[in-house]
Design an enzyme around this catalytic site. Sequence first.
Site, short mmCIF file in Angstrom:
data_model
loop_
_atom_site.label_atom_id
_atom_site.label_comp_id
_atom_site.label_asym_id
_atom_site.label_seq_id
_atom_site.Cartn_x
_atom_site.Cartn_y
_atom_site.Cartn_z
CG ASN A 264 48.91 43.08 34.41
OD1 ASN A 264 49.92 42.42 34.65
ND2 ASN A 264 48.01 43.36 35.33
NE ARG B 243 49.62 37.48 47.38
CZ ARG B 243 49.66 38.63 46.72
NH1 ARG B 243 50.49 39.57 47.09
NH2 ARG B 243 48.86 38.84 45.70
CD GLU C 101 46.16 47.76 39.89
OE1 GLU C 101 45.26 46.93 40.07
OE2 GLU C 101 47.34 47.57 40.22
NE ARG D 271 50.72 45.11 38.12
CZ ARG D 271 50.29 44.10 38.85
NH1 ARG D 271 49.75 43.04 38.29
NH2 ARG D 271 50.41 44.15 40.15
CG HIS E 81 48.74 46.41 45.47
ND1 HIS E 81 48.42 45.87 46.69
CD2 HIS E 81 48.55 45.42 44.57
CE1 HIS E 81 48.05 44.61 46.54
NE2 HIS E 81 48.13 44.32 45.26
#
Length: 401
Positions: free
Chosen positions: A7, A245, A388, A95, A184
């Site tokens: 990742n 965010r 993940e 990823r 996601h």
Amino acid sequence: MKVLVINSGSSSIKYQLLDMQTEAVLVSGLVERIGEAKGELTNKAFPGTDRQVVTKIEQPIPDHNTGMRLAIELITDPEKGVIKDRGEIDAVGHRVVHGGEEFHQPTIITAEVIRAIEATVPLAPLHNPANLDGIRVAVELFPGVPQVAVFDTAFHQTIPAHAYMYALPYALYATDRVRRYGFHGTSHKFVAGECAKLLGKPLDKCNLITVHLGNGCSMTAVEQGKSVDTSLGLTPLEGLVMGTRSGDVDPAVHAFLARNKGMGIEEIDTMLNKESGLKGLCGMNDMRDIHAAIAKGDVRAGLALDVQTYRNRKYIGAYMAVLGRVDAIVFTAGIGENDDIVRRESLKGLECLGVKIDAEANGQRAKEPLKISAADSTVAVWVIPTNEELAIARETKSVLN
Ligand code: ADP
């Protein structure tokens, strides 16, 4: 079969080596501050077991190539390593944040795939170039080893047009592919699959609402195992209130700030992505700090918690309307897995819609999946840890099979 999962971020690389026979993690590591004066690498062999060996290296790491080479040296180190040489790695799973409309599933990386990922850079200017750096380095370090791209957007490619289109001039979609993509996806798909197993039903018979609350937050309506709506949009900014965010705001905020505050587009973008959300509301973006501040009477910390959990509740209600029948609501990621107060507040008042949580079960700490709904709740509520890296490794393996 051993799969290396990468990742790659703009200044960091997270990696894991998994043995897919047992799904055991052989190595887990993080290269940080790439390109800065002081770089850092933390490598854990056999993490979380009694054989765990942690190695830390501090030295300048000028680029991703250097970082990944250092990691490979540790993974294959005769004393601290877990494999003899890099030839033992059968596949690399990457990823990739944005796959645009092109990629509906994990894909074996070829020169053509790299060009297609490059073409999506305008949609994810911060993430995709960093993901591509990781891919290029791995192609160089593991020549001939299959490399697979696993896209954060892929799971959401089943969202129908009425849910992915914005009500903007159609030409923006036709020429620039401006639409909702969602992110996601690897995590939503993973916890949806795990939840189906726990419910004892095939995934394609399950209607679920998956709630991923970490630094980034998103929610997905899963109908018959497929994503049919999700809260993140063209970019990972829309929807829920996140660490830094904003999530949903009136889009006219841009024009207001430009006209009345003289702010430029980059400044506004940075504000919405880095200085808003929980941090914007109360100065803190870690939920643990927010609870500690609330306990000391910090009113704005309380407001931040209320704004976030109210937004969660509003989206859960909306997705219940989208799905009609809901088998389960699933909480996951840092906040979703650990924060019983956020879970309780996010579900407050939904009893009339058949959602009832068991306060005692909700208060438990568990590393394993935990059912937190009351016995008489029509909708089951589960806490399911996301993973993940494992999800990427499984996807990589399944593509190659
Ligand atoms: P990322 O989106 O970076 O993968 P994570 O899923 O690891 O993030 O979630 C990180 C966030 O989870 C932290 O910022 C913090 O707010 C929250 N978190 C982690 N542990 C706890 C905890 N024990 N209680 C409440 N919140 C927690």
